[in-house]
Enzyme design. Structure first.
Site, PDB file in Angstrom:
ATOM      1  CE1 TYR A 178     -11.934 120.512  21.294  1.00  0.00           C
ATOM      2  CE2 TYR A 178     -10.046 121.608  20.345  1.00  0.00           C
ATOM      3  CZ  TYR A 178     -10.946 120.572  20.349  1.00  0.00           C
ATOM      4  OH  TYR A 178     -10.832 119.573  19.433  1.00  0.00           O
TER       5      TYR A 178
ATOM      6  NE  ARG B  13      -4.729 114.007  15.185  1.00  0.00           N
ATOM      7  CZ  ARG B  13      -5.100 115.194  14.758  1.00  0.00           C
ATOM      8  NH1 ARG B  13      -4.804 115.604  13.565  1.00  0.00           N
ATOM      9  NH2 ARG B  13      -5.816 116.023  15.522  1.00  0.00           N
TER      10      ARG B  13
ATOM     11  CE  LYS C  63     -12.283 121.480  17.346  1.00  0.00           C
ATOM     12  NZ  LYS C  63     -11.358 121.226  16.286  1.00  0.00           N
TER      13      LYS C  63
ATOM     14  CD  GLU D 179     -12.209 118.006  15.430  1.00  0.00           C
ATOM     15  OE1 GLU D 179     -12.920 118.623  14.624  1.00  0.00           O
ATOM     16  OE2 GLU D 179     -11.084 118.388  15.767  1.00  0.00           O
ATOM     17  CG  ASP D 180      -8.940 115.066  16.942  1.00  0.00           C
ATOM     18  OD1 ASP D 180      -8.550 115.861  16.053  1.00  0.00           O
ATOM     19  OD2 ASP D 180      -8.845 115.325  18.147  1.00  0.00           O
TER      20      ASP D 180
ATOM     21  CG  ASP E 104     -11.905 121.763  12.679  1.00  0.00           C
ATOM     22  OD1 ASP E 104     -11.998 122.824  12.036  1.00  0.00           O
ATOM     23  OD2 ASP E 104     -11.286 121.665  13.750  1.00  0.00           O
ATOM     24  CG  ASP E 105      -8.788 117.004  12.699  1.00  0.00           C
ATOM     25  OD1 ASP E 105      -8.616 117.688  13.709  1.00  0.00           O
ATOM     26  OD2 ASP E 105      -9.553 116.021  12.655  1.00  0.00           O
TER      27      ASP E 105
ATOM     28  CG  ASN F  39      -3.024 121.893  19.395  1.00  0.00           C
ATOM     29  OD1 ASN F  39      -2.505 122.856  19.915  1.00  0.00           O
ATOM     30  ND2 ASN F  39      -3.915 121.985  18.416  1.00  0.00           N
TER      31      ASN F  39
END
Ligand code: NAD
Length: 537
Positions: free
Chosen positions: A97, A150, A168, A239-240, A262-263, A402
């Site tokens: 990850y 993203r 993930k 996610e993202d 999750d973000d 990150n």
């Protein structure tokens, strides 16, 4: 778990990563399935296989080579892959990850070897159900889906973002024992604005600008209906997605589907856990904190909202609790009356003068914690951190962006500039820092402390919705898991080696909040353990 059955051919067994044992097939299995001669004669144990793999792994020159090697193993023999990840989680997580997965996504077109997961493009609109039906099974516990806009702090990587759902889901299995055969990565290819990718002959997504507006919304609506219909028992993790979609899609779907982002929610839970952990060192309580967020996007606003929910449990209204959170975005301090303030920022806008300089803002507001969620590498200057430690005995500095290159400061900078006084955590891992005879262990504010346990709890409890309260439960469990030793070393997150136990505790607490009929033991018994099923019996 997929089970070996008597009808299987040698070919099927050797090429199904969920069933393949490679050199560990027993003699009885070799006889039964006609594997004799197809494998080298010596039969290895899983531990002997592990030693061989680790030797190869350690001979790789850099992290991306290590990633490629591990993904090869993932595609050949998942049990062995997970045995290694589980046993060496601290070493392996930065490879499978963040930060390595970021580089892997950037190079996805070159690294692609074998299919994994589902790709659904905007050209499949009207036909999404039939694509989902192509998946090998309709028993799916966890789905991670991205539209690639993203990816970490790296921006729009289009279909290359598939590395993220795959990574993930590996963490769901290694950190919380979600059965890998019941995980499904999905890439929604809605085009990309990334010119380099559009011009790159190795780009594997549809070469098209991003689909926006109604077409985008209708596509995601159709996807949500179809995915919940085909996989009714699954939890869907967004996610993202870019900020412009992440928060509004969460608001739109969270009360109608078994989904979470999750973000936003995972990050919020992780960061609130970190703040609760820091309070065990500073002695401050929830209502005494003043949080200054550098970055007011999906992650920052999500943390502010969950923190306000946590404070509200002490009897303060959510509106008043929000006043403890201050935000800086790319246009400076978020204050009342600023032009074009988006709806999610408005509840956090203070009646205050417009300021832009970070150090000046710190001097004026006097925050107890500075939290970086801006994707702007090196945004925390020496002056800003010195100011934080001038104001506070133990300032909290979280540089969460990150990958490593986007971190608002490094661990070394934070500890040095704060003269060892700060409580530091970052999104990507940093090595311990030795300063004036003391070793400081930076915490990794990793969402992996949260989402695997939450997912396990959602799956075990069969709850219909994933609530913000569940993320607050996770924050409390994480901060309460800190040992005296962790706190003495300034650690606000426990070592990753404890993660399976932690995920089980989160899952048990979430399950308890939903039903009293499921015990911790029964959840633990169902966790995937990454040992070969024994066909000999
Ligand atoms: P986002 O794009 O939604 O938000 C970014 C925010 O930063 C925006 O409010 C933007 O205005 C602000 N910003 C940009 N440039 C700025 C500048 N020069 N000065 C001040 N503010 C500036 O992104 P996001 O989803 O909120 O994620 C932000 C970062 O947080 C990413 O780098 C991501 O990797 C990181 N993140 C880390 C974790 C974790 O560590 N566990 C989890 C989620 C997100």
């Amino acid at each position: 778990m997929n089970k070996i059955n008597k009808m299987m051919t040698a070919e099927q067994l050797l090429h199904d990563p969920l069933l393949n044992k490679g050199t560990a097939f027993s003699q009885k299995e070799r006889d039964l399935f006609g594997l004799n001669g197809l494998l080298p004669p010596r039969i290895l144990t899983i531990n002997e296989q592990k030693t061989r793999i680790l030797k190869n792994f350690n001979s790789k020159q850099n992290n991306i080579e290590k990633y490629i090697y591990l993904m090869g193993l993932h595609d050949r023999n998942e049990t062995l892959f997970y045995r290694i990840i589980i046993d060496k989680i601290e070493e392996m997580m930065p490879i499978i990850y963040t930060p390595t997965v970021g580089e892997a996504c950037e190079k996805f077109g070159y690294l692609y070897r074998r299919p994994r997961g589902l790709y659904i493009s905007f050209k499949d609109k009207g036909n999404i159900k039939s694509i989902l039906k192509n998946w090998q099974s309709n028993t799916v516990d966890i789905i991670v889906v991205t539209d690639g806009e993203r990816i970490l702090g790296l921006g729009d990587l289009g279909a290359n973002g598939m590395g993220i759902p795959i990574g993930k889901l590996s963490l769901y299995t290694s950190c919380a024992g979600i059965d890998p055969s019941k995980t499904l990565p999905i890439m929604l290819d809605l085009g990309t604005e990334n010119k380099d990718l559009l011009n790159n002959p190795n780009y594997l997504g549809v070469k098209h600008n991003r689909v926006r507006g109604n077409e985008y919304n209708e596509f995601i609506d159709e996807f949500m209906d179809a995915v919940s219909y085909i996989f009714p028992d699954s939890m869907i993790q967004f996610e993202d997605f870019a900020n412009r979609n992440a928060s509004r899609l969460l608001k739109k779907y969270q009360n109608n589907y078994r989904m979470m982002n999750d973000d936003i929610q995972g990050t919020a839970s992780m960061c609130v856990a970190g703040i609760l952990g820091s309070q065990k060192i500073t002695g401050r309580n929830l209502s005494e904190e003043k949080l200054l967020f550098y970055g007011a996007g999906a992650a920052g606003i999500g943390i502010g909202d969950l923190y306000a929910l946590a404070v509200s449990k002490t009897g303060i209204s959510v509106e008043n609790a929000r006043k403890q959170c201050w935000f800086i975005d790319s246009r400076g301090l978020v204050v009342n009356g600023r032009d074009n303030l988006s709806d999610d920022k408005k509840p956090f806008a203070h009646k205050f003068k417009q300021l832009n300089d970070l150090t000046e803002i710190i001097s004026e507001i006097k925050p107890t914690a500075l939290i970086g969620v801006s994707g702007q590498g090196q945004a925390f200057t020496e002056n800003a951190i010195r100011k934080m430690s001038e104001i506070n005995n133990r300032p909290v500095i979280f540089a969460l962006s990150n990958p490593t290159s986007k971190s608002e400061c490094s661990a070394e900078q934070a500890y040095n500039w704060a003269e060892g006084k700060c409580i530091f955590a970052s999104g990507s891992p940093f090595n311990p820092v030795h300063l004036d005879g003391k070793t400081h262990i930076p915490g990794q504010g990793n969402n992996a402390y949260v989402f695997p346990g939450v997912g396990l709890g959602v799956v075990a409890s069969k709850t219909k919705r994933v609530t913000d309260e569940m993320f607050l439960i996770a924050s409390n469990i994480i901060s309460n898991s800190l040992s005296k030793h962790d706190l003495e070393n300034g650690r606000v997150f426990p070592p990753l080696t404890k993660i399976r136990e932690l995920s089980l505790n989160i899952a048990t607490a979430i399950t308890k909040s939903v039903t009293d009929k499921i015990s911790k033991d029964s959840i633990e018994n169902k966790m995937y353990k990454a040992y070969y099923d024994n066909y000999d019996t």
